[in-house]
Scaffold this active site. Structure first.
Site, mmCIF file in Angstrom:
data_model
loop_
_atom_site.group_PDB
_atom_site.id
_atom_site.type_symbol
_atom_site.label_atom_id
_atom_site.label_comp_id
_atom_site.label_asym_id
_atom_site.label_seq_id
_atom_site.Cartn_x
_atom_site.Cartn_y
_atom_site.Cartn_z
ATOM 1 N N LEU A 42 0.853 -1.182 0.000
ATOM 2 C CA LEU A 42 0.000 0.000 0.000
ATOM 3 C C LEU A 42 0.893 1.237 0.000
ATOM 4 C CD1 LEU A 42 -2.549 -1.174 2.715
ATOM 5 C CD2 LEU A 42 -2.889 -1.164 0.232
ATOM 6 N N SER A 43 0.327 2.397 -0.313
ATOM 7 C CA SER A 43 1.164 3.597 -0.352
ATOM 8 C C SER A 43 1.824 3.843 0.998
ATOM 9 C CB SER A 43 0.354 4.807 -0.798
ATOM 10 O OG SER A 43 -0.753 5.033 0.050
ATOM 11 N N GLU A 44 1.113 3.587 2.101
ATOM 12 C CA GLU A 44 1.722 3.649 3.429
ATOM 13 C C GLU A 44 1.155 2.573 4.345
ATOM 14 O OE1 GLU A 44 3.142 7.419 1.958
ATOM 15 O OE2 GLU A 44 1.052 6.799 2.129
ATOM 16 N N THR A 45 2.043 2.048 5.186
ATOM 17 C CA THR A 45 1.652 1.198 6.303
ATOM 18 C C THR A 45 2.073 1.905 7.584
ATOM 19 O OG1 THR A 45 1.850 -0.870 5.056
ATOM 20 C CG2 THR A 45 1.975 -1.020 7.452
ATOM 21 N N HIS A 71 -3.026 10.300 5.667
ATOM 22 C CA HIS A 71 -4.130 9.332 5.595
ATOM 23 C C HIS A 71 -3.889 8.142 6.507
ATOM 24 C CE1 HIS A 71 -1.759 6.770 2.843
ATOM 25 N NE2 HIS A 71 -2.688 5.850 3.001
#
Length: 258
Positions: A42-45, A71
């Site tokens: 994902l774009s960020e964890t 987010h």
């Protein structure tokens, strides 16, 4: 570790920006955190560890740790307040960008973030070709804010990510225009961190909010991010701080076994 995925800046699954949220009992090696983020893709964890009255919070893209993510912070507060501590109405996160507070107001989560006011700068060589759009002006903070003519041209823009990745002075590229049915719109690109286009970005609004507040003469604004998934962000300019607000919805929960 407990693992959740929340779609953020939306009230509908498959919209907004998905964030992975991992609840830790202790900190594993950084290499493990990076591998989990790479595996999640994902774009960020976000990784959370409860302390005495607050949570430590770190964010990883599939390739690098970053200093601020909106987010995944909102997604973390959403998970904590709905599934971990349901009586919690305010939470403080200790991060690389200082203490970040999120409070709940009905279905919305309001984040108190640092303002990153941009300053005018020269257009980097090759940027217009990389973005494939006429640039009106550029302003620098951690990311490069790029002002373009209108919302329609922003929607139609098709960047060359290979060329964009060669411009290394900035972490990301915020391309923005005045909105048609909101105050302003944007798209956000971070090819150097393994994210060509981020669906909906909280941290970019630390720069967008002071920029558009000055242009529009408004403290409270509504913004939209024009990715394929799309998202809606409520914004408030507060001087040295900004408030970034939105909703979230749970997509999945489970366990990561390592």
């Amino acid at each position: 570790m407990k693992y959740y995925v929340a779609d953020v800046f939306t009230d509908t699954v498959f919209k907004g920006n998905p964030a992975g949220i991992c609840i830790l009992d202790d900190w594993p090696d950084d290499s493990v955190l990076q591998k989990v983020a790479f595996e999640n893709n994902l774009s960020e964890t976000a990784f959370l560890l409860e302390q005495d009255g607050y949570y430590d919070l770190r964010w990883f893209t599939p390739e690098v740790e970053i200093d601020l993510c909106g987010h995944a912070t909102l997604g973390s507060a959403f998970v904590l307040m709905n599934y971990i501590e349901p009586n919690l109405m305010t939470v403080s996160f200790h991060t690389q960008s200082g203490v970040l507070t999120v409070r709940r107001d009905g279905d919305e989560f309001i984040m108190d973030f640092p303002s990153r006011r941009p300053v005018p700068c020269a257009v980097p060589s090759g940027l217009e070709k990389a973005l494939g759009i006429h640039i009106l002006e550029t302003h620098a903070s951690r990311d490069l804010l790029v002002l373009v003519e209108n919302e329609q041209k922003l929607r139609e823009m098709k960047p060359d990510f290979h060329l964009l990745k060669q411009i290394t002075e900035y972490m990301g590229f915020i391309v923005t225009a005045k909105g048609e049915d909101c105050d302003f719109v944007s798209r956000f690109f971070v090819p150097g961190a393994g994210i060509n286009e981020d669906p909906v970005t909280g941290s970019s609004h630390c720069t967008l909010i002071p920029f558009w507040s000055e242009i529009l003469g408004k403290k409270e604004m509504l913004a939209r991010q024009l990715s394929l998934r799309g998202g809606r962000i409520s914004c408030r300019e507060c001087g040295e701080r900004v408030e970034i607000s939105g909703e979230a919805v749970l997509y999945m929960r489970g366990e990561i076994l390592i």
